[in-house]
Design a protein around this motif. Sequence first.
Motif, PDB file in Angstrom:
ATOM      1  N   LEU A   3       1.003  -1.144   0.021  1.00  0.00           N
ATOM      2  CA  LEU A   3       0.007   0.158  -0.236  1.00  0.00           C
ATOM      3  C   LEU A   3       0.837   1.330  -0.050  1.00  0.00           C
ATOM      4  O   LEU A   3       0.272   2.356   0.095  1.00  0.00           O
ATOM      5  N   ALA A  23      -0.320   4.201  -1.822  1.00  0.00           N
ATOM      6  CA  ALA A  23      -1.789   4.213  -1.967  1.00  0.00           C
ATOM      7  C   ALA A  23      -2.489   4.141  -0.756  1.00  0.00           C
ATOM      8  O   ALA A  23      -3.456   3.718  -0.135  1.00  0.00           O
ATOM      9  N   GLY A  24      -2.162   5.047   0.131  1.00  0.00           N
ATOM     10  CA  GLY A  24      -2.628   5.293   1.426  1.00  0.00           C
ATOM     11  C   GLY A  24      -1.479   5.119   2.689  1.00  0.00           C
ATOM     12  O   GLY A  24      -1.795   5.605   3.795  1.00  0.00           O
ATOM     13  N   TYR A  78       2.384   5.962   3.869  1.00  0.00           N
ATOM     14  CA  TYR A  78       3.503   6.735   3.535  1.00  0.00           C
ATOM     15  C   TYR A  78       4.422   6.670   4.772  1.00  0.00           C
ATOM     16  O   TYR A  78       4.029   6.748   5.899  1.00  0.00           O
ATOM     17  N   ALA A 130      -7.920  -2.743   3.008  1.00  0.00           N
ATOM     18  CA  ALA A 130      -7.796  -2.048   1.879  1.00  0.00           C
ATOM     19  C   ALA A 130      -8.441  -2.675   0.529  1.00  0.00           C
ATOM     20  O   ALA A 130      -8.774  -3.938   0.714  1.00  0.00           O
ATOM     21  N   ASP A 176      -8.101  -1.132  -3.617  1.00  0.00           N
ATOM     22  CA  ASP A 176      -6.940  -0.890  -4.418  1.00  0.00           C
ATOM     23  C   ASP A 176      -6.059   0.492  -3.478  1.00  0.00           C
ATOM     24  O   ASP A 176      -5.188   0.852  -4.091  1.00  0.00           O
ATOM     25  N   ARG A 177      -6.772   0.786  -2.439  1.00  0.00           N
ATOM     26  CA  ARG A 177      -6.033   1.577  -1.628  1.00  0.00           C
ATOM     27  C   ARG A 177      -6.446   1.509  -0.151  1.00  0.00           C
ATOM     28  O   ARG A 177      -7.724   0.753   0.025  1.00  0.00           O
ATOM     29  N   LEU A 178      -5.743   2.166   0.911  1.00  0.00           N
ATOM     30  CA  LEU A 178      -6.061   1.798   2.102  1.00  0.00           C
ATOM     31  C   LEU A 178      -7.379   2.554   2.588  1.00  0.00           C
ATOM     32  O   LEU A 178      -7.858   3.436   2.131  1.00  0.00           O
ATOM     33  N   ARG A 179      -8.088   1.526   3.176  1.00  0.00           N
ATOM     34  CA  ARG A 179      -9.524   2.162   3.844  1.00  0.00           C
ATOM     35  C   ARG A 179      -9.871   2.251   5.406  1.00  0.00           C
ATOM     36  O   ARG A 179     -10.282   2.829   5.742  1.00  0.00           O
ATOM     37  N   ASP A 218      -8.070   7.163   5.501  1.00  0.00           N
ATOM     38  CA  ASP A 218      -7.614   7.446   4.034  1.00  0.00           C
ATOM     39  C   ASP A 218      -6.156   7.614   3.846  1.00  0.00           C
ATOM     40  O   ASP A 218      -5.619   7.139   2.697  1.00  0.00           O
ATOM     41  N   ALA A 219      -5.463   7.752   4.918  1.00  0.00           N
ATOM     42  CA  ALA A 219      -4.049   7.864   4.818  1.00  0.00           C
ATOM     43  C   ALA A 219      -3.390   7.619   6.240  1.00  0.00           C
ATOM     44  O   ALA A 219      -3.923   8.129   7.107  1.00  0.00           O
TER      45      ALA A 219
END
Length: 264
Positions: free
Chosen positions: A60, A63-64, A66, A145, A147-150, A168-169
């Motif tokens: 990920l 995609a959320g 970092y 997740a 396709d990205r972090l949920r 979201d992040a």
Amino acid sequence: MQARRFGAELLLARPLAAVSADGPGYVAELSDGTLIRGRAMLFASGVEWRRPDVPGIDDLLGAGVYYGAGPSEALSCTGSRVVVVGGGNSAGQAVVRFSRYARQVTLLVRGRDLGASMSQYLIDHLSTIPNVDVRVRTEVVGLQADDRLRAVIVRSGDSTGTAPLPSDALFICIGGTPLADGAAGIGLVTNSAGYLLTGGDFASGPGGNWPLRREPLPLETNRPGVFAAGDVRCGSVKRCSAAIGEGSMAVALVHRRLSELGGD
Ligand SMILES: Cc1cc2nc3c(=O)[nH]c(=O)nc-3n(C[C@H](O)[C@H](O)[C@H](O)COP(=O)(O)OP(=O)(O)OC[C@H]3O[C@@H](n4cnc5c(N)ncnc54)[C@H](O)[C@@H]3O)c2cc1C
């Protein structure tokens, strides 16, 4: 290719082992014993970042999830639910920045309280921001997740149960170890975490005596002609674009040092 075109010799897969003084210049010793002499030297050796042991986290990245939280990230979090992991000042400062744009910011800290690792002024400030939630004794144990972090799955206190925290992040600010091993051999001054001090920032610290009449150049360490750029440098923004910018800036500064020394 560009470095080669300009005549740079690239020595790959041989780690730097030690650095020592060599007249007005320096000599670097590689792990296989090769010695490389230079009148100037640039440390761009980066940081070994700590990574949480959470399944699927690497999938990920970008995609959320970092690592670090530079000032530029705050705006991209407008209206989002943001989770920051870490108990140090960099995590606290990131939370303050995110709170200006994000809908909700949750700071997750593994320890019992923030006092051991974060400055009191930041702790006080965080407690006054309405959209900031600080959760101590809480750690990330999983991620949800598509396709990205949920959502971030967290576990708190002594409980064995877990709970999803819609997110979201996720910004991971748990620090790392600057890779400046060879620096000790020539007495480069670092901050308490081991990041190289440059541009006169070392002046007040122990060992920070500057031997020349001119002021240190912006990326110059306490040893004339030894520069530091990118993540390994204290105070740098821990991002690719900043590291690249500092690296190119260092080239001009090395040229200034070489012209000062004269010769070929
Ligand atoms: C998981 C992760 C995700 C990230 N995502 C982003 C992102 O999306 N966007 C962004 O802008 N930044 C991101 N960053 C931060 C970014 O990677 C760094 O800010 C950037 O790479 C710093 O560049 P640098 O040249 O200073 O150091 P590095 O890129 O770390 O390069 C240092 C190099 O020096 C080498 N080295 C170290 N010690 C020695 C030695 N003794 N001998 C020989 N070689 C040595 C290392 O092997 C390495 O190749 C991320 C970082 C991590 C860890």
